[in-house]
Design a protein around this motif. Structure first.
Motif, PDB file in Angstrom:
ATOM      1  N   GLU A   1       2.028   7.300  -6.654  1.00 13.64           N
ATOM      2  CA  GLU A   1       0.939   8.008  -7.037  1.00 13.64           C
ATOM      3  C   GLU A   1       1.568   9.504  -6.837  1.00 13.64           C
ATOM      4  O   GLU A   1       1.175  10.502  -7.582  1.00 13.64           O
ATOM      5  CB  GLU A   1      -0.472   7.793  -6.197  1.00 13.64           C
TER       6      GLU A   1
ATOM      7  N   TYR B   1       0.952   4.276  -2.796  1.00 16.01           N
ATOM      8  CA  TYR B   1       0.450   5.693  -2.574  1.00 16.01           C
ATOM      9  C   TYR B   1       1.677   6.215  -3.268  1.00 16.01           C
ATOM     10  O   TYR B   1       1.732   7.754  -3.559  1.00 16.01           O
ATOM     11  CB  TYR B   1       0.054   5.970  -1.470  1.00 16.01           C
TER      12      TYR B   1
ATOM     13  N   LYS C   1       0.822  -1.103  -0.022  1.00 17.27           N
ATOM     14  CA  LYS C   1      -0.018   0.036   0.118  1.00 17.27           C
ATOM     15  C   LYS C   1       0.791   1.152   0.006  1.00 17.27           C
ATOM     16  O   LYS C   1       0.625   2.269  -0.618  1.00 17.27           O
ATOM     17  CB  LYS C   1      -0.949   0.076   1.305  1.00 17.27           C
TER      18      LYS C   1
ATOM     19  N   ARG D   1      -3.558  10.493   3.426  1.00 14.38           N
ATOM     20  CA  ARG D   1      -3.647   9.954   2.176  1.00 14.38           C
ATOM     21  C   ARG D   1      -4.068   8.373   2.237  1.00 14.38           C
ATOM     22  O   ARG D   1      -5.094   7.849   1.537  1.00 14.38           O
ATOM     23  CB  ARG D   1      -2.689  10.272   1.175  1.00 14.38           C
ATOM     24  N   ILE D   2      -3.379   7.701   3.088  1.00 13.56           N
ATOM     25  CA  ILE D   2      -3.550   6.325   3.081  1.00 13.56           C
ATOM     26  C   ILE D   2      -4.533   5.992   3.992  1.00 13.56           C
ATOM     27  O   ILE D   2      -5.220   4.813   3.846  1.00 13.56           O
ATOM     28  CB  ILE D   2      -2.029   5.642   3.560  1.00 13.56           C
TER      29      ILE D   2
END
Length: 212
Positions: A24, A21, A17, A41-42
């Motif tokens: 991104e 992110y 994960k 964000r996560i």
């Protein structure tokens, strides 16, 4: 970076994960980020971010945060993405074909070297230029071609036999989609993806929320 011992599976399972992110963030030209901003964000707390990353070394600087590119490179190294892997798929049914057609694996350096099946109707079929071979050719193929990862997409009754054949011919990692727990030597790594169990977990969580 030296990795600490006895890192929990929960932390390890969060690493992909972080990888997603951070990639991104790079695509959107973010050069650095704080643990608080990354956590928002996560969906993790800033403390969780720092604890997870501290398992693998000292990342980031107080008052500066994390250099996104450097942190992504470190995470990729931890995930083993600094090298290439050869993998084969056993079972060319719906799940096997879906995996073979997923091009993102190649971008991550997981290269499909072969597909095998027992069904005469599937043998000879080409999936993204990889021809489905008869399962009887598997042992000879493995002796001639070192393989890192074997993907099992066969029935519950056949999974252990297929697994044994791969392990005896040098395959060290098994990605198992069959609904059965495989027996392997302790040095072999197995990652199970039991689709029905995942769906039942979702069902349980939905039911728990309904009655909470």
């Amino acid at each position: 970076m030296e990795r600490k011992k006895n890192i929990s599976m929960a932390v390890i399972r969060r690493l992909p994960k972080y990888n997603r992110y951070l990639k991104e963030l790079l695509r959107t030209d973010v050069d650095r980020i704080s643990s608080k901003e990354l956590g928002e964000r996560i969906g993790f707390t800033a403390s969780q971010i720092r604890q997870d990353l501290n398992c693998f070394g000292d990342f980031g600087q107080q008052g500066y945060g994390y250099n996104v590119k450097e942190l992504l490179n470190e995470i990729n190294g931890i995930l083993g993405l600094a090298k290439e892997y050869k993998m084969i798929i056993i079972g060319a049914g719906n799940i096997g074909q879906a995996i073979a057609n997923y091009t993102n694996f190649e971008r991550l350096a997981f290269n499909l070297a072969g597909i095998f099946d027992v069904n005469p109707k599937l043998i000879g079929l080409k999936i993204r230029d990889v021809e489905v071979k008869d399962i009887d050719e598997l042992a000879g193929f493995l002796k001639a071609t070192p393989i890192d990862i074997g993907v099992i997409c066969v029935s519950e009754n056949s999974a252990q036999t297929v697994c044994d054949m791969m392990v005896s011919n040098g395959v060290k990692g098994i990605w198992n989609f069959a609904p059965v727990d495989l027996e392997v030597p302790k040095e072999i790594i197995v990652e199970n993806v039991h689709l029905s169990e995942s769906l039942l977990t979702l069902s349980c969580l939905m039911n728990d929320r309904t009655y909470s």
